[in-house]
Design an enzyme around this catalytic site. Structure first.
Site, PDB file in Angstrom:
ATOM      1  N   TYR A  65      39.261  35.206  31.620  1.00  0.00           N
ATOM      2  CA  TYR A  65      39.159  35.573  30.065  1.00  0.00           C
ATOM      3  C   TYR A  65      39.409  34.277  29.390  1.00  0.00           C
ATOM      4  O   TYR A  65      39.857  34.120  28.220  1.00  0.00           O
ATOM      5  CB  TYR A  65      39.706  36.562  29.633  1.00  0.00           C
ATOM      6  N   HIS A 130      40.486  40.721  40.996  1.00  0.00           N
ATOM      7  CA  HIS A 130      39.066  40.676  40.029  1.00  0.00           C
ATOM      8  C   HIS A 130      37.728  40.451  40.933  1.00  0.00           C
ATOM      9  O   HIS A 130      37.563  39.350  41.329  1.00  0.00           O
ATOM     10  CB  HIS A 130      39.094  39.468  39.034  1.00  0.00           C
TER      11      HIS A 130
END
Length: 263
Positions: A65, A130
């Site tokens: 992010y 992830h």
């Protein structure tokens, strides 16, 4: 079901709505229907304070992010009031906008140490792998979850898991770890068997893309309320991660989530 819920049998209690923070750190390579501007520090601090006032205690971030982790480390106060979820495995280049994946145990170690430093904390409440979609390959052959669990044993992480993309991967995650993050919305219920598995075995479930990243469409009057009603009414769901940088949207979502919880 209450707005504050157990995260499986981990001992953590989380709000039924968590704040996703991709938009405070990254504006390249994202899949939202509308453009946005990354907010300045004052706006982020105000958003975090508003979230806390509304009863949110769960915040979701990731190295992928962009600058999100580092900004949270500077702006997130009263660390003990928050349950912080971050991730390992996906790396994002802020200059090029490109992502790449590294699931090696060595990278897990480096990534967790970096997240601890960026977030200005000495422990992480939850670290998820992830996934790039090859869930079973990661779980069975790359040692990624094993490396996270070793760091949990050292006290650096309180709970471990994976943000998965397949039913088999979600179930395999819950057999080795504490939490799975799965996709669930009005148009996508294929991963409900993972939620059912978690409910039977006392594991935690976090929901991503509850509103289809802003693309949610439905025949009803209020698709957001309908989605929250369905998801938060599903046994085994701990929390929905919803990303927003708009305080009004945040307040509306919390009000609707509380309604869905019967409050």
């Amino acid at each position: 079901m209450a707005f504050m819920r157990p995260l499986g049998n981990t001992g953590l209690t989380v709000s039924a709505l968590g704040l996703g923070t991709v938009k405070i750190g990254r504006d390249k390579g994202v899949k939202y229907p509308n453009g946005f501007t990354i907010p300045d520090d004052r706006a982020v601090a105000d958003l975090l304070a508003r979230a806390r006032d509304l009863g949110i205690n769960l915040i979701d971030t990731a190295p992928a992010y962009g600058h999100s982790e580092a900004r949270l480390g500077q702006l997130l106060h009263q660390r003990q009031d928050w349950v912080i979820v971050t991730k390992v495995g996906e790396e994002f280049d802020n200059d090029t906008g490109d992502s790449h994946f590294d699931f090696t145990p060595e990278h897990v170690q480096r990534s967790v140490e970096r997240s601890l430093a960026r977030l200005n904390t000495d422990y992480l409440d939850c670290v998820l792998v992830h996934s790039d979609g090859n869930d079973l390959e990661i779980i069975q052959h790359l040692g990624t979850l094993d490396a996270l669990n070793a760091l949990k044993q050292k006290g650096l992480i309180r709970t471990t898991g994976m943000s998965t993309k397949t039913v088999a991967g979600g179930i395999a995650t819950l057999e080795k770890a504490d939490v799975a993050m799965v996709t669930y919305n009005l148009a996508h219920d294929e991963e409900v068997p993972v939620i059912e598995h978690a409910a039977r075995h006392g594991k935690g479930i976090l929901i991503k893309k509850a509103f289809a990243s802003g693309h949610l469409c439905h025949d009803g009057d209020d698709p957001v309320q309908q989605s929250l009603n369905r998801i938060l009414g599903t046994d085994g769901v701990s929390s929905i991660i919803a990303g927003t940088i708009n305080p009004r949207h945040l307040q509306e979502n919390v009000s609707k989530a509380r309604r869905a919880c019967g409050e």
